[in-house]
Design a protein around this motif. Structure first.
Motif, mmCIF file in Angstrom:
data_model
loop_
_atom_site.group_PDB
_atom_site.id
_atom_site.type_symbol
_atom_site.label_atom_id
_atom_site.label_comp_id
_atom_site.label_asym_id
_atom_site.label_seq_id
_atom_site.Cartn_x
_atom_site.Cartn_y
_atom_site.Cartn_z
ATOM 1 N N ILE A 103 0.808 -1.231 0.000
ATOM 2 C CA ILE A 103 0.000 0.000 0.000
ATOM 3 C C ILE A 103 0.839 1.280 0.000
ATOM 4 C CG2 ILE A 103 -2.025 -1.119 1.026
ATOM 5 C CD1 ILE A 103 -1.421 0.026 3.686
ATOM 6 N N HIS A 104 2.084 1.216 0.449
ATOM 7 C CA HIS A 104 2.878 2.444 0.533
ATOM 8 C C HIS A 104 4.077 2.468 -0.406
ATOM 9 C CE1 HIS A 104 0.573 3.519 4.067
ATOM 10 N NE2 HIS A 104 1.010 2.470 4.732
ATOM 11 N N ALA A 105 4.525 1.318 -0.922
ATOM 12 C CA ALA A 105 5.825 1.310 -1.599
ATOM 13 C C ALA A 105 5.855 0.546 -2.920
ATOM 14 C CB ALA A 105 6.883 0.751 -0.654
ATOM 15 N N TYR A 118 -1.073 6.988 13.342
ATOM 16 C CA TYR A 118 -0.554 7.849 12.268
ATOM 17 C C TYR A 118 -0.548 7.082 10.948
ATOM 18 C CZ TYR A 118 2.332 10.662 9.259
ATOM 19 O OH TYR A 118 2.774 11.396 8.184
ATOM 20 N N SER A 119 -1.191 7.655 9.944
ATOM 21 C CA SER A 119 -1.260 6.992 8.647
ATOM 22 C C SER A 119 -1.410 7.998 7.520
ATOM 23 C CB SER A 119 -2.465 6.043 8.620
ATOM 24 O OG SER A 119 -2.608 5.494 7.324
ATOM 25 N N THR A 120 -0.716 7.736 6.430
ATOM 26 C CA THR A 120 -0.896 8.549 5.226
ATOM 27 C C THR A 120 -1.687 7.769 4.180
ATOM 28 O OG1 THR A 120 1.169 7.742 4.265
ATOM 29 C CG2 THR A 120 1.305 9.754 5.596
ATOM 30 N N GLY A 147 -3.081 3.020 10.814
ATOM 31 C CA GLY A 147 -1.863 3.490 11.473
ATOM 32 C C GLY A 147 -1.404 2.589 12.606
ATOM 33 N N MET A 148 -1.711 1.302 12.502
ATOM 34 C CA MET A 148 -1.315 0.349 13.547
ATOM 35 C C MET A 148 -0.227 -0.610 13.066
ATOM 36 S SD MET A 148 -3.056 1.122 16.158
ATOM 37 C CE MET A 148 -2.633 -0.319 17.135
ATOM 38 N N GLY A 149 0.134 -0.531 11.795
ATOM 39 C CA GLY A 149 1.048 -1.517 11.227
ATOM 40 C C GLY A 149 2.438 -1.492 11.851
HETATM 41 N N1 LIG Z 1 7.364 0.638 3.356
HETATM 42 C C1 LIG Z 1 6.950 1.894 3.508
HETATM 43 N N2 LIG Z 1 7.287 2.849 2.582
HETATM 44 C C2 LIG Z 1 6.879 4.125 2.726
HETATM 45 N N3 LIG Z 1 6.132 4.564 3.755
HETATM 46 C C3 LIG Z 1 5.765 3.675 4.710
HETATM 47 C C4 LIG Z 1 6.144 2.297 4.644
HETATM 48 N N4 LIG Z 1 5.657 1.667 5.711
HETATM 49 C C5 LIG Z 1 4.988 2.596 6.425
HETATM 50 N N5 LIG Z 1 5.064 3.816 5.830
HETATM 51 C C6 LIG Z 1 4.521 5.091 6.342
HETATM 52 O O1 LIG Z 1 4.289 4.990 7.735
HETATM 53 C C7 LIG Z 1 2.912 5.210 8.016
HETATM 54 C C8 LIG Z 1 2.466 4.346 9.176
HETATM 55 O O2 LIG Z 1 2.516 2.967 8.799
HETATM 56 P P1 LIG Z 1 1.579 1.923 9.548
HETATM 57 O O3 LIG Z 1 1.796 2.059 11.019
HETATM 58 O O4 LIG Z 1 1.776 0.584 8.958
HETATM 59 O O5 LIG Z 1 0.121 2.453 9.254
HETATM 60 P P2 LIG Z 1 -0.771 2.339 7.926
HETATM 61 O O6 LIG Z 1 -0.131 1.356 7.010
HETATM 62 O O7 LIG Z 1 -2.070 1.882 8.453
HETATM 63 O O8 LIG Z 1 -0.813 3.713 7.337
HETATM 64 C C9 LIG Z 1 2.197 4.938 6.721
HETATM 65 O O9 LIG Z 1 0.941 5.584 6.640
HETATM 66 C C10 LIG Z 1 3.194 5.463 5.703
HETATM 67 O O10 LIG Z 1 3.125 6.867 5.614
#
Ligand SMILES: Nc1ncnc2c1ncn2[C@@H]1O[C@H](COP(=O)(O)OP(=O)(O)O)[C@@H](O)[C@H]1O
Ligand SMILES: [Mg+2]
Lengths: 140, 114
Positions: free
Chosen positions: A56-58, A94-96, A109-111
């Motif tokens: 989802i982020h990368a 915290y989550s983007t 924002g719990m990952g």
């Molecule tokens: N592999 C990654 N690459 C880029 N940004 C990341 C990555 N993992 C996490 N993040 C950033 O850290 C934030 C918090 O991550 P996480 O605690 O897993 O919450 P979530 O995935 O629910 O947003 C994400 O919203 C993102 O902005």
């Protein structure tokens, strides 16, 4: 065991449906090795959250898992956008993530906090614009 | 409470795993946010959710959950059911809403994990 076992996975960044297949495979392998179920659960949850984050982020990445007599080490590397403020990213809530991701059940924002909670060691190495490597260790 | 008892109380349908009907559950987690399930559902063996995608089954798998209950008439597709089968997770579907589902099971002695 005595030796080190290594497992390698490539994570597809385009397919949310298949996210978690690598974590599932590792869970099966650890079960076959007869490891303690609490250890397996910790590894599975931490790796699964990391695998979801990669998708989802990368836009995907690579995961290596090594198993020795004393611990299980997971290394998750991606060439995504990097994490600008790691301290902030580690905070619960915290989550983007986009609304679309939230509607799929993630993005609370719990990952990262979960990954920290379920592992004995966790290290984040990240560079903006280059990518992120997260190393996690669970003691057996 | 056994899976069979939950199925009866909720007037639910077995979508998979009737052969596991006699398994006992004590703790339940309910949420549509899978990260919350992963964070707090550690000692639960039943997941109640209104979210319907393959990651629900994956989340259940990671936590060693034995039964997923879909509420509000949500119907998992074949892909999700195949995944549940492969992992040995029973799947129930009920038309009741989340609150009602949880209340009915609580009344019959099931509890949350915390
Ligand atoms: N592999 C990654 N690459 C880029 N940004 C990341 C990555 N993992 C996490 N993040 C950033 O850290 C934030 C918090 O991550 P996480 O605690 O897993 O919450 P979530 O995935 O629910 O947003 C994400 O919203 C993102 O902005
Ligand atoms: Mg996450």
């Amino acid at each position: 065991m005595g030796e080190v076992l290594n497992f390698r996975y490539t994570i597809d960044g385009d397919d949310f449906t298949r996210a978690g297949e690598a974590s599932s495979s590792v869970k099966n392998k650890l079960k076959q090795l007869g490891l303690d179920s609490d250890v397996i659960r910790k590894v599975s949850i931490a790796m699964y959250e990391g695998e979801i984050n990669m998708v989802i982020h990368a836009d995907g990445g690579n995961i290596t898992v090594s198993v020795t007599d004393s611990d299980i080490t997971m290394v998750l590397s991606d060439t995504g956008p990097g994490i600008p403020d790691v301290e902030k990213a580690m905070q619960e809530g915290y989550s983007t993530a986009r609304a679309e991701v939230r509607s799929l059940g993630f993005g609370a924002g719990m990952g990262l906090p979960n990954m920290k909670k379920y592992t004995d060691e966790m290290h984040i190495d990240t560079t903006i614009g280059k990518g992120t490597t997260i190393t996690m260790k669970v003691h057996i | 409470m056994t899976i069979r008892e939950m199925q009866k109380v909720l007037d639910a349908r077995f979508l998979y795993g009737e052969e596991m009907a006699d398994l006992e559950a004590q703790f339940v987690f309910s949420s549509d946010m899978m990260s919350d399930v992963l964070a707090y559902g550690g000692k639960c063996s039943v997941l109640i959710t209104g979210l319907c995608n393959p990651q629900v089954v994956r989340t259940a798998e990671m936590l060693d959950i034995i039964c997923i209950i879909f509420v509000r008439g949500k119907m998992p597709d074949d892909n999700m059911l195949r995944l549940a089968m492969a992992k040995g997770i029973a799947v129930l579907a009920t038309g009741h809403y989340m609150f009602t589902t949880c209340g009915m099971l609580y009344e019959h002695g099931l509890r949350g994990g915390a």
